[in-house]
Design a protein around this motif. Structure first.
Motif, PDB file in Angstrom:
ATOM      1  N   ASP A  89       0.851  -1.202   0.000  1.00 21.12           N
ATOM      2  CA  ASP A  89       0.000   0.000   0.000  1.00 21.12           C
ATOM      3  C   ASP A  89       0.879   1.242   0.000  1.00 21.12           C
ATOM      4  OD1 ASP A  89      -2.036   1.818   0.198  1.00 21.12           O
ATOM      5  OD2 ASP A  89      -2.735   1.154   2.181  1.00 21.12           O
ATOM      6  N   ARG A  90       1.401   1.605  -1.179  1.00 19.86           N
ATOM      7  CA  ARG A  90       2.369   2.706  -1.254  1.00 19.86           C
ATOM      8  C   ARG A  90       1.763   4.054  -0.866  1.00 19.86           C
ATOM      9  NH1 ARG A  90       4.446   3.040  -7.199  1.00 19.86           N
ATOM     10  NH2 ARG A  90       4.479   0.763  -6.932  1.00 19.86           N
ATOM     11  N   ARG A  91       0.444   4.212  -0.964  1.00 18.47           N
ATOM     12  CA  ARG A  91      -0.199   5.480  -0.593  1.00 18.47           C
ATOM     13  C   ARG A  91      -0.880   5.387   0.773  1.00 18.47           C
ATOM     14  NH1 ARG A  91      -0.667   5.259  -6.159  1.00 18.47           N
ATOM     15  NH2 ARG A  91      -2.439   3.833  -6.033  1.00 18.47           N
ATOM     16  N   PHE A  92      -0.372   4.503   1.620  1.00 21.62           N
ATOM     17  CA  PHE A  92      -0.994   4.256   2.918  1.00 21.62           C
ATOM     18  C   PHE A  92      -1.176   5.535   3.729  1.00 21.62           C
ATOM     19  CE2 PHE A  92      -0.245   3.429   7.503  1.00 21.62           C
ATOM     20  CZ  PHE A  92      -1.428   2.755   7.795  1.00 21.62           C
ATOM     21  N   HIS A 100      -4.136   8.110   1.887  1.00 21.40           N
ATOM     22  CA  HIS A 100      -5.549   7.815   1.623  1.00 21.40           C
ATOM     23  C   HIS A 100      -6.347   7.759   2.923  1.00 21.40           C
ATOM     24  CE1 HIS A 100      -5.185   3.708   3.047  1.00 21.40           C
ATOM     25  NE2 HIS A 100      -4.214   3.439   2.176  1.00 21.40           N
ATOM     26  N   TRP A 101      -7.662   7.649   2.816  1.00 21.27           N
ATOM     27  CA  TRP A 101      -8.544   7.636   3.988  1.00 21.27           C
ATOM     28  C   TRP A 101      -9.250   6.289   4.121  1.00 21.27           C
ATOM     29  CZ3 TRP A 101     -12.981   7.522   0.931  1.00 21.27           C
ATOM     30  CH2 TRP A 101     -12.881   8.206  -0.289  1.00 21.27           C
ATOM     31  N   THR A 137      -5.973  -5.108  -4.945  1.00 25.45           N
ATOM     32  CA  THR A 137      -6.803  -3.906  -4.910  1.00 25.45           C
ATOM     33  C   THR A 137      -7.007  -3.360  -3.514  1.00 25.45           C
ATOM     34  OG1 THR A 137      -8.776  -5.284  -4.777  1.00 25.45           O
ATOM     35  CG2 THR A 137      -8.039  -4.641  -6.970  1.00 25.45           C
ATOM     36  N   SER A 138      -6.708  -4.126  -2.493  1.00 23.09           N
ATOM     37  CA  SER A 138      -7.008  -3.715  -1.121  1.00 23.09           C
ATOM     38  C   SER A 138      -5.845  -2.962  -0.496  1.00 23.09           C
ATOM     39  CB  SER A 138      -7.335  -4.937  -0.258  1.00 23.09           C
ATOM     40  OG  SER A 138      -8.500  -5.581  -0.738  1.00 23.09           O
ATOM     41  N   THR A 139      -6.183  -1.908   0.234  1.00 25.17           N
ATOM     42  CA  THR A 139      -5.182  -1.187   1.020  1.00 25.17           C
ATOM     43  C   THR A 139      -4.873  -1.980   2.282  1.00 25.17           C
ATOM     44  OG1 THR A 139      -6.833   0.037   2.265  1.00 25.17           O
ATOM     45  CG2 THR A 139      -6.122   0.987   0.172  1.00 25.17           C
ATOM     46  N   ILE A 140      -3.854  -1.531   3.010  1.00 24.42           N
ATOM     47  CA  ILE A 140      -3.530  -2.168   4.290  1.00 24.42           C
ATOM     48  C   ILE A 140      -4.719  -2.093   5.235  1.00 24.42           C
ATOM     49  CG2 ILE A 140      -2.182  -1.781   6.394  1.00 24.42           C
ATOM     50  CD1 ILE A 140       0.259  -1.372   4.651  1.00 24.42           C
ATOM     51  N   THR A 141      -5.419  -0.971   5.221  1.00 24.53           N
ATOM     52  CA  THR A 141      -6.572  -0.816   6.103  1.00 24.53           C
ATOM     53  C   THR A 141      -7.687  -1.773   5.707  1.00 24.53           C
ATOM     54  OG1 THR A 141      -5.984   1.527   6.178  1.00 24.53           O
ATOM     55  CG2 THR A 141      -8.058   0.895   7.193  1.00 24.53           C
ATOM     56  N   ALA A 152     -14.187   3.294   8.329  1.00 21.66           N
ATOM     57  CA  ALA A 152     -14.529   3.410   9.745  1.00 21.66           C
ATOM     58  C   ALA A 152     -13.280   3.257  10.614  1.00 21.66           C
ATOM     59  CB  ALA A 152     -15.564   2.345  10.111  1.00 21.66           C
ATOM     60  N   LEU A 153     -12.410   2.340  10.246  1.00 22.77           N
ATOM     61  CA  LEU A 153     -11.152   2.173  10.984  1.00 22.77           C
ATOM     62  C   LEU A 153     -10.305   3.443  10.902  1.00 22.77           C
ATOM     63  CD1 LEU A 153     -10.174  -1.485   9.951  1.00 22.77           C
ATOM     64  CD2 LEU A 153     -10.710  -0.714  12.262  1.00 22.77           C
ATOM     65  N   GLU A 154     -10.224   4.036   9.697  1.00 21.70           N
ATOM     66  CA  GLU A 154      -9.451   5.271   9.540  1.00 21.70           C
ATOM     67  C   GLU A 154     -10.076   6.411  10.352  1.00 21.70           C
ATOM     68  OE1 GLU A 154      -6.715   6.031   7.753  1.00 21.70           O
ATOM     69  OE2 GLU A 154      -6.332   4.179   6.621  1.00 21.70           O
TER      70      GLU A 154
END
Length: 690
Positions: free
Chosen positions: A75-78, A81-82, A106-110, A137-139
């Motif tokens: 997730d290079r844009r971790f 992003h929101w 396709t999934s971010t770390i979050t 919601a986690l973010e």
């Protein structure tokens, strides 16, 4: 308006989800499954199954190189992003609509954290939408550092390892706080496909994947271009005890479903396995199994505790457990039950039998060498595994009787009652045959194999404790002593000589037609071990005989297994029951004090006065009935006379011989009382001449 409604709906969904989320500390405490730590009999850990979580590392304890490696590849844009990455989200929507499996990552770390904690891995549009809502919601609720900390402590890296600390300990033998850049790259590369890139499964794949991670880190400026890192130089943890031990755990651990109430908390299982014996068993099978064949070994202590269990030459290559699951013909080792039935019917090891051609219901067994030895004792027939003698014994005692004896000693597989069954044509499990021989070792008492000593929680609370069942006497002591005599002779001078280890050993070889199976099962100093060798496709194995490779593997293992045990001599002294003792004169003719005699003057001597001494007259009946002469006595051959062929249980001696006095005389002499008959031995089980 439509766009505003969508945003409003999404915002409400995210807000509602955020309010419903557990607290950070609740998420930190949740686990995804049950951890089972398996220990050997000495308490040492032999394997950990299920999820392993290692130590929880706070964000400040996690090496920066580990954070950078994970963000670079996953997730290079971790940090910008929101919760969702618009580019990745678009790809996920297209994938859900078109089913195009080429669209991935396709999934971010979050989002991955949301999926791991709250959702399943179904690749559906509905799951992706819920995943996106939960990620936002986690973010909303947690900081980036908290999300990354949760992720790195919970993500799955393969081999049961959850979290970077567990993965580091599993693959590199040290905590994650000490990770190098190359090690961090290897761990980060596992997330995409833990089983494919695991360094314990495919080192080259793991190194190549780590190279991709390092390239991305350089491209994103997280490490300098000038830094040269070689993942192939990383020292991986050696897997010890993870191979053949799994045969044992695969057999023992499913029993927990019966032993324990349903529980999901971490448990520790204390087993009967001896790690030294397990290593010796593995080495003996690998060293002696013929090329292209498989081997298996089971070793039991005198109470049934499984000391070692090997189900094949290599668990990684094939996890099929040939020690507990495979059913194969045991060959002549099955003769254990034939001779047990014969001994129980009245035979003794010294009885005479004849090794000669025989046909039973159209079946004509042959000996291994093709020849026939003629007259011999039962002990020698067993030691040299004479098939014709086993066939005659089985026919005499009854094939159903042999089958019942096998059932009595723990054989659980179907048993044929055709005549050829005496040569081991019924398929059995190795652990069952080993159990039967262990019962003989224990003087004929039942033995039940078991592998779990106790089960505790991780806090030490006792959940289960093994209790040995009261053993059952399967055969009389003298039968167990007799078969032990035969088994010992088979090793000392017979087909099992390769199993000698410098102390008393009792055992039996087994070889099937065309050398498809080789067996040896035996015992010494309270340890009983069974060995099988053969091919899984049941093809012929050149030169495979029970008295060679299996017996040699047995000896190699048993030398180690009994090295710290005292030498035990076998109990082979037969204490025969009264009905089987060799008859003497008193049994044959009765006590002389029970007879009426006439002295030289013709006077009647009543019972209890004693027989006339030499010179005082001879005992003879009156009324002209014939008496018992010395010639009659000489013709009354004892039932165990060595010239009698074949050996049989003792019959009533001198059947049909006239009584010592007539019934008429005895009625008058006793005032009309009943007939006084000389005592006879109790009738023995019937036998059939062959």
């Amino acid at each position: 308006m439509a766009a505003l409604l969508v945003v409003l709906f999404a915002g409400l969904a995210v807000a509602f989800a955020a309010r419903s989320l557990p607290s950070y500390y609740q998420l930190q405490a949740t686990q995804v499954g049950q951890t089972i730590v398996v220990r050997a009999r000495d308490g040492s850990e032999i394997v950990e199954l299920g999820p392993s979580f290692g130590e929880w590392l706070d964000s400040g304890e996690i090496p920066q190189v580990m954070k950078d490696a994970m963000i670079s590849v996953e997730d290079r844009r971790f940090h910008s992003h929101w919760g969702i990455d618009p580019v990745r989200l678009t790809g996920a929507i297209i994938e859900g609509v078109t089913g195009d499996d080429r669209i991935g990552g396709t999934s971010t770390i979050t989002q991955q954290l949301a999926r791991n904690v709250f959702l399943n891995s179904n690749r559906t549009l509905d799951r992706k939408l819920r995943e996106a809502v939960l990620a936002m919601a986690l973010e909303w609720k947690f900081s980036k550092e908290q999300i990354l900390e949760l992720y790195l402590n919970k993500v799955y890296f393969g081999g049961g390892a959850y979290g970077i600390d567990s993965a580091s300990r599993k693959f590199f033998s040290h905590p994650a706080t000490d990770l190098s850049v190359a090690e961090a790259a290897i761990i980060a590369g596992l997330v995409k496909a833990p089983s494919r890139y695991s360094p314990t499964a495919d080192v080259d794949a793991a190194v190549n994947r780590a190279g991709v991670v390092l390239r991305l880190m350089k491209e994103q400026g997280r490490i300098a271009d000038s830094v040269t890192i070689d993942p192939s130089a990383v020292k991986l943890k050696e897997e010890t005890g993870q191979n053949s031990v799994r045969y044992f755990t695969d057999w023992a651990l499913p029993q927990l479903d019966l032993l324990l109430p349903e529980t999901f908390e971490p448990i520790e299982v204390w087993t009967t396995l001896d790690t030294g014996m397990q290593r010796a068993a593995t080495a003996s099978i690998k060293a002696n199994t013929p090329e292209g064949a498989q081997g298996a070994l089971v070793s039991l202590d005198r109470d049934g505790a499984v000391l070692a269990l090997v189900g094949g030459t290599d668990y990684v290559e094939t996890n099929y457990n040939r020690a507990t699951d495979a059913v194969r013909q045991p060959g002549s080792s099955w003769k254990l039950f034939v001779y047990l039935a014969a001994l129980e019917a009245g035979y003794t090891p010294d009885d005479r039998v004849v090794d000669t051609p025989v046909t039973i219901d159209g079946w004509s067994p042959r000996n291994s060498g093709g020849g026939y030895a003629g007259e011999m004792d039962l002990r020698s027939a067993f030691a040299y595994s004479k098939n014709t003698v086993a066939a005659q014994l089985g026919n005499e005692v009854g094939f159903g009787t042999v089958s019942s004896m096998a059932r009595r000693f723990g054989i659980t597989t179907p048993i044929s009652t055709y005549p050829s069954m005496v040569l081991g044509t019924s398929e059995v499990r190795l652990i069952d045959m080993t159990r039967a021989f262990a019962a003989v070792s224990e003087g004929g008492q039942s033995v039940e194999p078991y592998g779990i000593l106790k089960v505790t929680t991780s806090d030490g609370e006792l959940l289960y404790q093994h209790e040995r069942k009261e053993p059952v006497q399967l055969v009389p002591d003298y039968v167990a002593a007799g078969i032990t005599d035969l088994l010992q002779t088979a090793v000392n001078t017979g087909t099992g000589r390769a199993a000698q280890i410098g102390r008393p050993v009792a055992g039996k070889t087994g070889t099937t037609n065309s050398n498809k199976d080789g067996y040896f099962v035996g015992f010494s100093s309270g340890v009983t071990t069974g060995v099988w060798m053969g091919r899984d496709d049941n093809a012929r194995v050149a030169s495979l005989q029970g008295g060679r490779a299996p017996a040699q593997a047995f000896a190699a293992f048993m030398r180690y297994a009994v090295k710290d045990r005292p030498v035990e001599e076998f109990e082979t002294e037969l204490q025969l029951p009264e009905w089987q003792m060799e008859p003497d004169d008193e049994q044959f003719f009765g006590d002389p004090d029970d007879y009426y005699f006439i002295d030289e003057q013709g006077n009647l001597i009543e019972p209890g006065r004693g027989a006339p001494q030499p010179g005082q007259g001879s005992p003879f009946p009156v009324e002209g009935e014939p008496g018992v002469s010395e010639a009659d006595r000489r013709r009354a051959v004892p039932a165990t006379d060595p010239q009698r062929q074949p050996a049989r249980p003792p019959q009533q001696p001198n059947e049909g011989a006239p009584p010592a006095a007539s019934d008429d005389f005895l009625r008058r002499a006793t005032g009309g009382g009943g007939t006084a008959q000389p005592p006879r031995p109790a009738p023995s089980p019937p036998a059939t001449e062959y």
